[in-house]
Design an enzyme around this catalytic site. Structure first.
Site, PDB file in Angstrom:
ATOM      1  N   ALA A 189       0.821  -1.212   0.000  1.00  6.26           N
ATOM      2  CA  ALA A 189       0.000   0.000   0.000  1.00  6.26           C
ATOM      3  C   ALA A 189       0.860   1.269   0.000  1.00  6.26           C
ATOM      4  CB  ALA A 189      -0.916   0.003   1.226  1.00  6.26           C
ATOM      5  N   CYS A 190       2.171   1.124   0.088  1.00  4.91           N
ATOM      6  CA  CYS A 190       3.093   2.260   0.180  1.00  4.91           C
ATOM      7  C   CYS A 190       3.770   2.499  -1.167  1.00  4.91           C
ATOM      8  CB  CYS A 190       4.140   1.970   1.253  1.00  4.91           C
ATOM      9  SG  CYS A 190       5.496   3.154   1.316  1.00  4.91           S
ATOM     10  N   GLY A 191       3.619   3.712  -1.698  1.00  6.44           N
ATOM     11  CA  GLY A 191       4.230   4.058  -2.981  1.00  6.44           C
ATOM     12  C   GLY A 191       5.742   3.959  -2.954  1.00  6.44           C
TER      13      GLY A 191
END
Length: 141
Positions: free
Chosen positions: A11-13
């Site tokens: 979920a983390c770019g």
């Protein structure tokens, strides 16, 4: 084949960009979604040490129970901070990458380039469009 491990949050770019930079070097890393499978306490302490960090350096504040747990209190010991990360893995900042050249918290994402054993194989731009690697596989900045 070089063994590279990424402690990843899909979920983390930043974590996604690091994963793709590793793949752009020709390596398929061992991906550990640390929120589902956190490292053991001993491994976490070892990685912190190998990264030449302190537990406080690895703490994530944004989107975590950091404030609710009072983790900003500078009187807390390293053991207490590690205990908090073990109880709440979301407190472990990411992505943490382990390669034969070291362990590094890869923020910003291009920090991973410092510990990758292989060169980049082609152009790479972050999800936001920022060019990091040119068509010849060279770092842009």
């Amino acid at each position: 084949m070089t063994d590279i491990v990424i402690y990843h949050n899909p979920a983390c770019g930043t974590s996604r960009n690091v994963l793709e930079l590793i793949r752009n070097s020709g390596v398929e890393p061992h991906v550990i979604e640390y929120l589902k499978t956190p490292p053991s306490r001993a491994l976490l302490v070892e990685m912190i040490d190998r990264a030449h960090m302190t537990p406080r350096d690895l703490l994530r504040e944004k989107g975590t129970p950091y404030a609710d747990l009072g983790l900003g209190n500078t009187a807390l010991t390293d053991d207490a901070l590690v205990d908090a990360m073990m109880a709440h893995p979301v407190l472990i900042n990411r992505p943490l990458v382990v390669t034969p050249f070291g362990v590094k918290l890869c923020r910003p994402s291009e920090a991973v380039l410092d510990i990758l054993p292989g060169a980049q194989r082609g152009a790479f731009a972050k999800e936001d469009g920022e060019q990091v690697i040119d068509a010849s596989g060279n770092r842009v900045r």
